[in-house]
Design a protein around this motif. Structure first.
Motif, mmCIF file in Angstrom:
data_model
loop_
_atom_site.group_PDB
_atom_site.id
_atom_site.type_symbol
_atom_site.label_atom_id
_atom_site.label_comp_id
_atom_site.label_asym_id
_atom_site.label_seq_id
_atom_site.Cartn_x
_atom_site.Cartn_y
_atom_site.Cartn_z
ATOM 1 N N ASN A 1 -62.031 -17.443 65.117
ATOM 2 C CA ASN A 1 -62.308 -16.524 64.014
ATOM 3 C C ASN A 1 -62.504 -17.382 62.752
ATOM 4 N N PRO A 2 -63.679 -17.300 62.118
ATOM 5 C CA PRO A 2 -63.944 -18.183 60.972
ATOM 6 C C PRO A 2 -62.905 -18.040 59.860
ATOM 7 N N SER A 3 -62.239 -16.871 59.818
ATOM 8 C CA SER A 3 -61.209 -16.684 58.786
ATOM 9 C C SER A 3 -60.098 -17.706 58.912
ATOM 10 N N ALA A 4 -59.851 -18.181 60.134
ATOM 11 C CA ALA A 4 -58.738 -19.118 60.347
ATOM 12 C C ALA A 4 -58.886 -20.331 59.431
ATOM 13 N N ILE A 5 -60.082 -20.913 59.418
ATOM 14 C CA ILE A 5 -60.304 -22.110 58.608
ATOM 15 C C ILE A 5 -60.249 -21.764 57.117
ATOM 16 N N PHE A 6 -60.904 -20.669 56.796
ATOM 17 C CA PHE A 6 -60.934 -20.211 55.408
ATOM 18 C C PHE A 6 -59.510 -19.972 54.896
ATOM 19 N N ASP A 7 -58.686 -19.306 55.690
ATOM 20 C CA ASP A 7 -57.297 -19.007 55.299
ATOM 21 C C ASP A 7 -56.505 -20.289 55.060
ATOM 22 N N ILE A 8 -56.680 -21.252 55.967
ATOM 23 C CA ILE A 8 -55.923 -22.507 55.821
ATOM 24 C C ILE A 8 -56.323 -23.203 54.524
ATOM 25 N N LYS A 9 -57.643 -23.247 54.295
ATOM 26 C CA LYS A 9 -58.139 -23.911 53.085
ATOM 27 C C LYS A 9 -57.590 -23.232 51.829
ATOM 28 N N LYS A 10 -57.545 -21.905 51.866
ATOM 29 C CA LYS A 10 -57.182 -21.142 50.665
ATOM 30 C C LYS A 10 -55.670 -20.989 50.487
ATOM 31 N N TYR A 11 -54.958 -20.702 51.584
ATOM 32 C CA TYR A 11 -53.551 -20.326 51.435
ATOM 33 C C TYR A 11 -52.548 -21.379 51.909
ATOM 34 N N TYR A 12 -53.023 -22.373 52.658
ATOM 35 C CA TYR A 12 -52.082 -23.378 53.170
ATOM 36 C C TYR A 12 -52.564 -24.791 52.823
ATOM 37 N N PRO A 13 -52.545 -25.100 51.523
ATOM 38 C CA PRO A 13 -53.100 -26.383 51.074
ATOM 39 C C PRO A 13 -52.446 -27.585 51.749
ATOM 40 N N GLN A 14 -51.163 -27.441 52.110
ATOM 41 C CA GLN A 14 -50.467 -28.553 52.751
ATOM 42 C C GLN A 14 -51.091 -28.830 54.131
ATOM 43 N N ALA A 15 -51.388 -27.768 54.853
ATOM 44 C CA ALA A 15 -52.019 -27.919 56.171
ATOM 45 C C ALA A 15 -53.448 -28.428 56.003
ATOM 46 N N TRP A 16 -54.114 -27.956 54.954
ATOM 47 C CA TRP A 16 -55.491 -28.409 54.700
ATOM 48 C C TRP A 16 -55.523 -29.907 54.394
ATOM 49 N N ASP A 17 -54.489 -30.366 53.685
ATOM 50 C CA ASP A 17 -54.390 -31.799 53.400
ATOM 51 C C ASP A 17 -54.296 -32.617 54.685
ATOM 52 N N LEU A 18 -53.609 -32.058 55.684
ATOM 53 C CA LEU A 18 -53.525 -32.749 56.978
ATOM 54 C C LEU A 18 -54.927 -32.921 57.560
ATOM 55 N N PHE A 19 -55.736 -31.879 57.394
ATOM 56 C CA PHE A 19 -57.117 -31.909 57.869
ATOM 57 C C PHE A 19 -57.891 -33.023 57.164
ATOM 58 N N SER A 20 -57.767 -33.065 55.841
ATOM 59 C CA SER A 20 -58.484 -34.078 55.061
ATOM 60 C C SER A 20 -58.043 -35.478 55.472
ATOM 61 N N GLN A 21 -56.741 -35.623 55.675
ATOM 62 C CA GLN A 21 -56.187 -36.923 56.048
ATOM 63 C C GLN A 21 -56.705 -37.337 57.427
ATOM 64 N N GLU B 1 -58.845 -40.639 58.148
ATOM 65 C CA GLU B 1 -58.244 -41.736 58.906
ATOM 66 C C GLU B 1 -58.849 -41.895 60.289
ATOM 67 N N PHE B 2 -59.071 -40.799 60.947
ATOM 68 C CA PHE B 2 -59.510 -40.926 62.330
ATOM 69 C C PHE B 2 -61.006 -40.637 62.510
ATOM 70 N N VAL B 3 -61.457 -39.494 62.009
ATOM 71 C CA VAL B 3 -62.834 -39.082 62.304
ATOM 72 C C VAL B 3 -63.855 -40.046 61.690
ATOM 73 N N LEU B 4 -63.619 -40.437 60.442
ATOM 74 C CA LEU B 4 -64.568 -41.354 59.791
ATOM 75 C C LEU B 4 -64.711 -42.645 60.591
ATOM 76 N N ASP B 5 -63.596 -43.136 61.078
ATOM 77 C CA ASP B 5 -63.617 -44.378 61.844
ATOM 78 C C ASP B 5 -64.389 -44.204 63.160
ATOM 79 N N LEU B 6 -64.190 -43.050 63.764
ATOM 80 C CA LEU B 6 -64.873 -42.763 65.034
ATOM 81 C C LEU B 6 -66.389 -42.688 64.821
ATOM 82 N N ILE B 7 -66.789 -42.039 63.736
ATOM 83 C CA ILE B 7 -68.220 -41.910 63.426
ATOM 84 C C ILE B 7 -68.812 -43.287 63.137
#
Lengths: 216, 216
Positions: free
Chosen positions: A92-112, A116-122
């Motif tokens: 459900n696309p809301s899942a990502i939107f909700d995390i970005k908007k209401y759970y900044p701490q969890a969103w920071d994990l995504f950014s990190q 750290e990992f995805v950029l290196d893989l690419i």
């Protein structure tokens, strides 16, 4: 029990979004009391963070496996797309939107995780593609790796691709298709077009990979 | 006088960033009193907004002219790159960063301009390219137009491309090069590579265009 709660929470967040699923919903679905949930998670925020972390651990594991087993960087990207297709089909696309908007701490994990990992893989994917003559040798690896990284987030951004007008999976696949076409050599293009025609076999080998996930 | 103040302010913002240039600096450079400035601009914020608006009016004018006079969409993009090269060569990256961070009202003008004018221009470019057989017919116009729009902003984002490590102009040109390669047909690619080899002639015709700016 912690694992069971987390899996059910993830499943519900995935289907209905994060904001609209309450601790009561999770307890009811599991047939346990809310008190039991609070023995394992301080509050919903820490549960969302744990869920995001767990999701990335799985993602990381599969991505590494694809990276090590794909015969070349284009196959890796096509298998990555297939992984995305399977992950996102029930999301459900809301899942990502909700995390970005209401759970900044969890969103920071995504950014990190991204940095750290995805950029290196690419980056590794692009370098290997250049070495193998599948990607253009004049690609600026650092710029183009960051472009790809941002594309992933961009495709999930409802301000750029409003949910009613764009299907997040179609958007991701179109962006990846464009990305690959932008970096391939003529040899790479030929190989890529061959893969997109024979998606089935890639899909089967991915299923085989995904099945090994349970041993993790 | 308002025009003169605005032009000087723009020039200083361009060279030194927005935050570090004070109303005193602008007055001193013009050899006028600060009071004169305040007769035309309520505060620095309204001056920055006026400056951004003025910049976009010029940009709009040139982009429309290129759009109407370029023989095909690839030429339009290459000429657009040349315009970017000329605009950005003297630009202090802090200017954009400062506006984004400290002048949200002016930044909103940028977002609005992007959505209303630039997206439409990109969309038309892609559609025309498809019609002319220069871009792939299976490009999803709406998704790819938004990708290009976001690339422009992404290239200016110091969180993605830290100023010390990336030259904003190089980044923009690399992103545009990748973008075009991602959408062209073999015929389009041939034409594009021809243009990039003969940049000079495009550059000259752009100078001719830019010279007409004074009649605006």
């Amino acid at each position: 029990m912690r694992e069971r709660i987390l899996e059910k929470a993830q499943e519900l967040f995935f289907r209905f979004g994060v904001k609209s699923v309450t601790m009561d919903d999770i307890a009811r679905e599991l047939g346990i009391s809310k008190k039991t949930i609070y023995q394992h998670f301080e509050d919903k925020n820490s549960m969302v963070c744990a869920g995001v972390k767990h999701h990335f651990e799985c993602d990381h594991f599969i991505a590494e496996k694809i990276h090590n087993e794909a015969p070349n960087p284009i196959a890796e990207a096509v298998m990555g797309a297939e992984m995305m297709r399977q992950t996102m089909s029930g999301l459900n696309p809301s899942a990502i939107f909700d995390i970005k908007k209401y759970y900044p701490q969890a969103w920071d994990l995504f950014s990190q995780y991204k940095k750290e990992f995805v950029l290196d893989l690419i980056r590794k994917n692009i370098q290997k593609g250049i070495e193998m003559g599948l990607y253009r040798s004049n690609v600026n690896v650092e710029i183009i790796a960051r472009l790809r990284l941002e594309q992933i987030e961009m495709g999930l951004d409802p301000y750029i691709f409003p949910v009613g007008h764009f299907n997040p999976l179609d958007t991701q696949l179109e962006l990846l298709d464009h990305f690959l076409r932008g970096i391939v050599t003529p040899e790479g293009l030929e190989l890529y077009e061959e893969y997109t025609k024979t998606q089935l076999s890639v899909s089967i080998s991915l299923s085989a990979l995904l099945n090994t996930k349970s041993t993790y």
